[in-house]
Design a protein around this motif. Structure first.
Motif, PDB file in Angstrom:
ATOM      1  N   LEU A  21      18.413  42.484  32.400  1.00  0.00           N
ATOM      2  CA  LEU A  21      18.005  42.811  31.035  1.00  0.00           C
ATOM      3  C   LEU A  21      19.226  43.170  30.202  1.00  0.00           C
ATOM      4  CD1 LEU A  21      14.890  45.049  31.836  1.00  0.00           C
ATOM      5  CD2 LEU A  21      14.980  42.570  31.535  1.00  0.00           C
ATOM      6  N   TYR A  22      19.182  42.814  28.934  1.00  0.00           N
ATOM      7  CA  TYR A  22      20.302  43.057  28.033  1.00  0.00           C
ATOM      8  C   TYR A  22      19.777  43.728  26.771  1.00  0.00           C
ATOM      9  CZ  TYR A  22      22.642  39.880  31.217  1.00  0.00           C
ATOM     10  OH  TYR A  22      23.154  39.297  32.351  1.00  0.00           O
ATOM     11  N   PRO A  23      19.673  45.074  26.771  1.00  0.00           N
ATOM     12  CA  PRO A  23      19.074  45.807  25.641  1.00  0.00           C
ATOM     13  C   PRO A  23      19.766  45.558  24.310  1.00  0.00           C
ATOM     14  CG  PRO A  23      19.340  47.235  27.560  1.00  0.00           C
ATOM     15  CD  PRO A  23      20.068  45.974  27.871  1.00  0.00           C
ATOM     16  N   GLU A  24      21.097  45.335  24.358  1.00  0.00           N
ATOM     17  CA  GLU A  24      21.826  45.133  23.102  1.00  0.00           C
ATOM     18  C   GLU A  24      21.454  43.825  22.423  1.00  0.00           C
ATOM     19  OE1 GLU A  24      24.265  43.393  26.447  1.00  0.00           O
ATOM     20  OE2 GLU A  24      23.085  45.211  26.080  1.00  0.00           O
ATOM     21  N   ALA A  25      20.783  42.933  23.147  1.00  0.00           N
ATOM     22  CA  ALA A  25      20.399  41.643  22.566  1.00  0.00           C
ATOM     23  C   ALA A  25      18.990  41.651  21.995  1.00  0.00           C
ATOM     24  CB  ALA A  25      20.524  40.546  23.618  1.00  0.00           C
ATOM     25  N   VAL A  26      18.283  42.792  22.077  1.00  0.00           N
ATOM     26  CA  VAL A  26      16.888  42.826  21.647  1.00  0.00           C
ATOM     27  C   VAL A  26      16.750  42.613  20.140  1.00  0.00           C
ATOM     28  CG1 VAL A  26      14.834  44.261  21.433  1.00  0.00           C
ATOM     29  CG2 VAL A  26      16.099  44.220  23.587  1.00  0.00           C
ATOM     30  N   LEU A  27      17.429  43.426  19.341  1.00  0.00           N
ATOM     31  CA  LEU A  27      17.310  43.291  17.883  1.00  0.00           C
ATOM     32  C   LEU A  27      17.847  41.943  17.383  1.00  0.00           C
ATOM     33  CD1 LEU A  27      18.126  46.893  16.572  1.00  0.00           C
ATOM     34  CD2 LEU A  27      15.901  45.746  16.727  1.00  0.00           C
ATOM     35  N   PRO A  28      19.047  41.512  17.833  1.00  0.00           N
ATOM     36  CA  PRO A  28      19.486  40.166  17.440  1.00  0.00           C
ATOM     37  C   PRO A  28      18.516  39.083  17.898  1.00  0.00           C
ATOM     38  CG  PRO A  28      21.319  41.402  18.344  1.00  0.00           C
ATOM     39  CD  PRO A  28      20.088  42.215  18.615  1.00  0.00           C
ATOM     40  N   GLY A  29      17.913  39.285  19.079  1.00  0.00           N
ATOM     41  CA  GLY A  29      16.952  38.312  19.573  1.00  0.00           C
ATOM     42  C   GLY A  29      15.713  38.236  18.702  1.00  0.00           C
ATOM     43  N   PHE A  30      15.247  39.404  18.237  1.00  0.00           N
ATOM     44  CA  PHE A  30      14.094  39.423  17.337  1.00  0.00           C
ATOM     45  C   PHE A  30      14.437  38.737  16.024  1.00  0.00           C
ATOM     46  CE2 PHE A  30      11.481  42.137  19.931  1.00  0.00           C
ATOM     47  CZ  PHE A  30      10.199  41.956  19.422  1.00  0.00           C
ATOM     48  N   LEU A  31      15.639  38.982  15.509  1.00  0.00           N
ATOM     49  CA  LEU A  31      16.046  38.329  14.261  1.00  0.00           C
ATOM     50  C   LEU A  31      16.121  36.822  14.456  1.00  0.00           C
ATOM     51  CD1 LEU A  31      17.087  38.355  11.367  1.00  0.00           C
ATOM     52  CD2 LEU A  31      19.384  38.851  12.268  1.00  0.00           C
ATOM     53  N   SER A  32      16.691  36.403  15.577  1.00  0.00           N
ATOM     54  CA  SER A  32      16.788  34.976  15.871  1.00  0.00           C
ATOM     55  C   SER A  32      15.411  34.336  15.973  1.00  0.00           C
ATOM     56  CB  SER A  32      17.567  34.775  17.180  1.00  0.00           C
ATOM     57  OG  SER A  32      17.652  33.407  17.507  1.00  0.00           O
ATOM     58  N   GLY A  33      14.498  35.001  16.681  1.00  0.00           N
ATOM     59  CA  GLY A  33      13.148  34.479  16.805  1.00  0.00           C
ATOM     60  C   GLY A  33      12.412  34.444  15.482  1.00  0.00           C
ATOM     61  N   GLY A  34      12.637  35.455  14.640  1.00  0.00           N
ATOM     62  CA  GLY A  34      12.009  35.481  13.322  1.00  0.00           C
ATOM     63  C   GLY A  34      12.472  34.324  12.449  1.00  0.00           C
ATOM     64  N   LEU A  35      13.779  34.038  12.491  1.00  0.00           N
ATOM     65  CA  LEU A  35      14.307  32.914  11.716  1.00  0.00           C
ATOM     66  C   LEU A  35      13.712  31.596  12.203  1.00  0.00           C
ATOM     67  CD1 LEU A  35      18.090  33.909  11.470  1.00  0.00           C
ATOM     68  CD2 LEU A  35      16.364  34.072   9.673  1.00  0.00           C
ATOM     69  N   TRP A  36      13.604  31.479  13.526  1.00  0.00           N
ATOM     70  CA  TRP A  36      13.027  30.250  14.078  1.00  0.00           C
ATOM     71  C   TRP A  36      11.565  30.103  13.654  1.00  0.00           C
ATOM     72  CZ3 TRP A  36       8.950  28.584  16.885  1.00  0.00           C
ATOM     73  CH2 TRP A  36       9.016  27.297  17.416  1.00  0.00           C
ATOM     74  N   ALA A  37      10.819  31.204  13.674  1.00  0.00           N
ATOM     75  CA  ALA A  37       9.397  31.149  13.330  1.00  0.00           C
ATOM     76  C   ALA A  37       9.197  30.748  11.869  1.00  0.00           C
ATOM     77  CB  ALA A  37       8.740  32.498  13.601  1.00  0.00           C
ATOM     78  N   ILE A  38      10.018  31.291  10.986  1.00  0.00           N
ATOM     79  CA  ILE A  38       9.924  30.925   9.564  1.00  0.00           C
ATOM     80  C   ILE A  38      10.258  29.443   9.385  1.00  0.00           C
ATOM     81  CG2 ILE A  38      10.900  31.320   7.270  1.00  0.00           C
ATOM     82  CD1 ILE A  38      11.379  34.238   8.148  1.00  0.00           C
ATOM     83  N   ALA A  39      11.302  28.986  10.089  1.00  0.00           N
ATOM     84  CA  ALA A  39      11.671  27.572  10.013  1.00  0.00           C
ATOM     85  C   ALA A  39      10.532  26.684  10.503  1.00  0.00           C
ATOM     86  CB  ALA A  39      12.932  27.321  10.846  1.00  0.00           C
ATOM     87  N   THR A  40       9.851  27.122  11.557  1.00  0.00           N
ATOM     88  CA  THR A  40       8.743  26.340  12.094  1.00  0.00           C
ATOM     89  C   THR A  40       7.572  26.290  11.122  1.00  0.00           C
ATOM     90  OG1 THR A  40       9.389  26.884  14.362  1.00  0.00           O
ATOM     91  CG2 THR A  40       7.121  26.125  14.022  1.00  0.00           C
TER      92      THR A  40
END
Length: 348
Positions: A263-282
């Motif tokens: 697990l990589y806790p420091e990647a959680v917030l960037p990961g959520f931002l990345s997923g949010g951008l992908w979802a909007i694009a979709t």
């Protein structure tokens, strides 16, 4: 006529937003270690599901069709390979390979009516074929663009994100390396390219269940009779399939790791931002499919993100330098624009 022009304008704006976000959604993760990617993909998919939930509430909860979840399952299966692809052949090369196969699979299945779908018709088929071909050809120009090799491969802060990098396999492995980091140079190339091809085919098939439901909604003797023709009405079911499948894969990973996942806790917030951008694009892609049809939107949306990713490498991370690389970028851009315009005008 006015309504048709409005639909075309909406469709092309949606395509532009989707291209920008698809080419940028992994940028927030540049400075963070992601390991083998299994934890990250689950975080990404959780963010995708939350954005889809908001969209579903805005749309006042249209009817949920479980079969639309199959498309999400297909996408999530391809998505688990993203981090290994980036680590083995780089984001740019990986994105361009899977983008090419996504474009071909999505365009061909819609144009020729594969998987039980109705074949899409365009007013200028030859122009459509030419535009789709250019969209794929433009991707290969990026293969000739190279970036500086970081001297310290353990530093995630200096590892190129946008362009394929050559890893010096004679160096000592970094602490906490995943199985991907232990591959030889040849193995990395074979594994990365193979995974990118498979992911691209899966990505190109992700809208098949939705288009199938829409096509069969016009048949009174079908269980999908009367289903919505608006693609965005299926975004929540599609994203639910994504989150469900990613959760199953993550739990299987936890079992395989004997309840000791990386697990990589420091990647959680960037990961959520990345997923949010992908979802909007979709969501924008869903709108483009509705207003332009998949046979037009697929070649346009799948051809542009590689160029956007390379732009990040030039202007933000300074990974691409030199007149030769700039000329190649310009040539690629011209071909991308020409292909997109040919595909767009084939509908008019």
């Amino acid at each position: 006529m006015s309504s048709n022009r409005t639909d075309l304008t909406t469709g092309f704006i949606s395509c532009s937003v989707a291209i920008l976000l698809f080419g940028s959604n992994y940028v927030p993760l540049k400075k963070y270690e992601t390991g083998d990617g299994m934890f990250l993909q689950w975080v990404l998919c959780a963010a995708i599901w939350l954005v889809a939930l908001v969209a579903n509430l805005i749309l006042r909860c249209p009817k949920f069709w479980p079969f639309a979840m199959v498309g999400g399952c297909i996408w999530a299966t391809g998505n688990i390979a993203v981090v290994p692809i980036i680590k083995t052949i780089g984001l740019s090369l990986g994105l361009l390979i899977w983008g090419s196969f996504t474009a071909l699979t999505g365009w061909a299945s819609s144009r020729f009516g594969w998987f039980g779908m109705d074949a899409e018709k365009v007013s200028k088929p030859l122009l459509n074929y030419f535009g789709a071909g250019l969209s794929v050809v433009s991707a290969f120009i990026f293969l000739f663009i190279r970036s500086e090799i970081p001297s310290n491969m353990c530093s995630v802060d200096t590892t190129p994100l946008m362009i394929e990098h050559v890893v010096n396999k004679t160096q000592e492995p970094c602490p906490g390396d995943s199985w991907v980091d232990k591959l030889s140079t040849v193995q990395s190339r074979i594994v990365g390219c193979s995974l990118a091809v498979i992911s691209g085919i899966l990505y190109g098939s992700t809208f098949v269940p939705i288009i199938y439901i829409k096509d069969h909604s016009k048949r009174n003797d079908c269980i999908y009779a009367g289903a919505s023709q608006y693609d965005l009405d299926y975004v929540f079911a599609h994203s639910s399939g994504i989150f469900l499948t990613s959760t199953v894969y993550f739990l299987a990973y936890c079992i395989a790791m004997k309840n000791n996942p990386k697990l990589y806790p420091e990647a959680v917030l960037p990961g959520f931002l990345s997923g949010g951008l992908w979802a909007i694009a979709t969501c924008c892609w869903f709108i483009a499919n509705y207003t332009l049809s998949a046979v037009v939107s697929f070649p346009i949306i799948t051809s542009g993100p590689g160029f956007i990713a390379a732009m990040w490498g030039i202007f933000m991370f300074k990974e691409i330098q030199g007149l030769r690389n700039y000329l190649l970028m310009t040539l690629a851009f011209c071909i991308i624009v020409t292909g997109a315009l040919c595909t767009a005008f084939s509908k008019i």
